[in-house]
Enzyme design. Structure first.
Site, mmCIF file in Angstrom:
data_model
loop_
_atom_site.group_PDB
_atom_site.id
_atom_site.type_symbol
_atom_site.label_atom_id
_atom_site.label_comp_id
_atom_site.label_asym_id
_atom_site.label_seq_id
_atom_site.Cartn_x
_atom_site.Cartn_y
_atom_site.Cartn_z
ATOM 1 N N TYR A 7 -7.824 -4.173 -1.438
ATOM 2 C CA TYR A 7 -8.237 -3.454 -0.226
ATOM 3 C C TYR A 7 -7.825 -4.222 1.027
ATOM 4 O O TYR A 7 -7.426 -3.613 2.026
ATOM 5 C CB TYR A 7 -9.747 -3.248 -0.237
ATOM 6 C CG TYR A 7 -10.199 -2.236 -1.254
ATOM 7 C CD1 TYR A 7 -10.242 -0.883 -0.941
ATOM 8 C CD2 TYR A 7 -10.587 -2.626 -2.531
ATOM 9 C CE1 TYR A 7 -10.656 0.058 -1.874
ATOM 10 C CE2 TYR A 7 -10.995 -1.695 -3.467
ATOM 11 C CZ TYR A 7 -11.032 -0.359 -3.139
ATOM 12 O OH TYR A 7 -11.433 0.569 -4.058
ATOM 13 N N ASP A 20 -7.163 6.430 -9.218
ATOM 14 C CA ASP A 20 -7.711 5.608 -8.150
ATOM 15 C C ASP A 20 -6.610 4.666 -7.643
ATOM 16 O O ASP A 20 -5.519 5.120 -7.344
ATOM 17 C CB ASP A 20 -8.958 4.875 -8.671
ATOM 18 C CG ASP A 20 -9.737 4.158 -7.590
ATOM 19 O OD1 ASP A 20 -10.496 4.814 -6.847
ATOM 20 O OD2 ASP A 20 -9.579 2.927 -7.476
ATOM 21 N N HIS A 71 -15.111 11.722 -9.509
ATOM 22 C CA HIS A 71 -13.976 10.796 -9.368
ATOM 23 C C HIS A 71 -13.529 10.249 -10.722
ATOM 24 O O HIS A 71 -12.365 9.884 -10.896
ATOM 25 C CB HIS A 71 -14.406 9.645 -8.456
ATOM 26 C CG HIS A 71 -13.330 8.669 -8.144
ATOM 27 N ND1 HIS A 71 -12.264 8.963 -7.322
ATOM 28 C CD2 HIS A 71 -13.141 7.376 -8.544
ATOM 29 C CE1 HIS A 71 -11.475 7.907 -7.228
ATOM 30 N NE2 HIS A 71 -11.981 6.932 -7.954
#
Length: 290
Positions: A213, A106, A269
């Site tokens: 982010y 990730d 994931h």
């Protein structure tokens, strides 16, 4: 395995930030750094640490900056990808070696890709789990409405303070739900969720996690002149990932001079949680070869 008996906790200085980390295995073994993603911390690698240490590696697993017990700079720009990569270089320098093997999942995979692009001379080998090459991700977001829909939370995270409040509401109900609905049933049990919530409860942790982010859009690094990765690279991809589309996997490996793609059809994931034995076998085989 009694994890706590196998690991050693440390606080390390790297690139101007204090990083909490756990380590295992022989200190004179080849350095292997495992980088977690959002919204995890070092514990996300718990099923890999023991087997990789048993294979002879000096395994070092940091809480990346902003997470759990590590330092949490306040500014969004402090989470620029160049700075995140230099944190890892600081860990390599601190271990007194020139090169390391790096594995990332990730967001930890984004940092790992960036190391492979910018600092190949500091890597022996590179392994990624369910994360595309940054330029493949950028291209896909521009051209795929399906991926933009999957990634819409990234854009929602750009809003000031509201994402922190939403994530923290009702004792982190949103974070718990995100882990549970994106993984196979039973992947994240109550005991694991409790440890994640403890990490999220650290002062300013949620803000700092979300800053990753924000920095991705507001403090982007300079585009590399050469996006190719020259070090041997393994990409492991759980094909049931509902966050990142499998169509990005092969184009990512195509940007590697010595790349290999391993698809795991049963996994999401969270491939290292759901298929630990297979992931560990692939990692040990790859990281020891050559």
């Amino acid at each position: 395995m009694d994890l706590e008996s196998e690991i050693r906790h440390r606080t390390l200085a790297a690139n101007g930030v204090r990083l909490h980390a756990v380590e295992a295995g022989p200190e004179d073994g080849p350095l292997l750094i495992l980088l977690h993603g959002f919204p995890e911390f070092w514990y996300g690698w718990r099923q890999q640490i023991g087997p990789l240490a048993a294979a002879g590696f000096h395994v070092l697993v940091p809480d990346q900056r902003g997470y759990n017990l590590s330092g949490k700079p306040r500014r969004v720009s402090s989470y620029n990808l160049d700075r995140l990569a230099r944190d890892v270089l600081g860990l390599i320098d601190g271990a007194g070696v020139e090169k390391a093997r790096v594995v990332g999942h990730d967001w930890g995979g984004v940092v790992s890709w960036w190391l492979g692009i910018r600092y190949p001379q500091r890597l022996e080998r590179l392994a990624l789990l369910n994360i595309p090459h940054p330029l493949v991700m950028q291209h896909t977001l521009l051209h795929s409405s399906v991926q933009r829909k999957k990634s819409r939370y990234m854009f929602l995270f750009q809003i000031p303070w509201l994402p922190e409040r939403a994530f923290s509401r009702d004792h982190f109900a949103a974070g718990e739900k995100a882990l549970r609905i994106s993984s196979r049933p039973g992947t994240f049990g109550d005991e694991e969720i409790a440890l994640y919530k403890e990490a999220w409860s650290q002062p300013h942790a949620v803000r700092s996690m979300i800053h990753w982010y924000r920095a991705a859009l507001r403090a982007r690094p300079r585009r590399p002149e050469n996006p190719r990765v020259s070090v041997p690279t393994l990409l492991i991809w759980g094909t049931q990932d509902n966050v990142l589309g499998q169509e990005m996997a092969q184009p990512s490996i195509d940007l590697c001079d010595h790349g290999r793609l391993e698809l795991i059809p049963e996994a999401t994931h969270w491939v290292q949680h759901e298929e630990p034995e297979r992931v560990n076998r692939l990692l040990v085989e790859f990281l020891l070869s050559g």
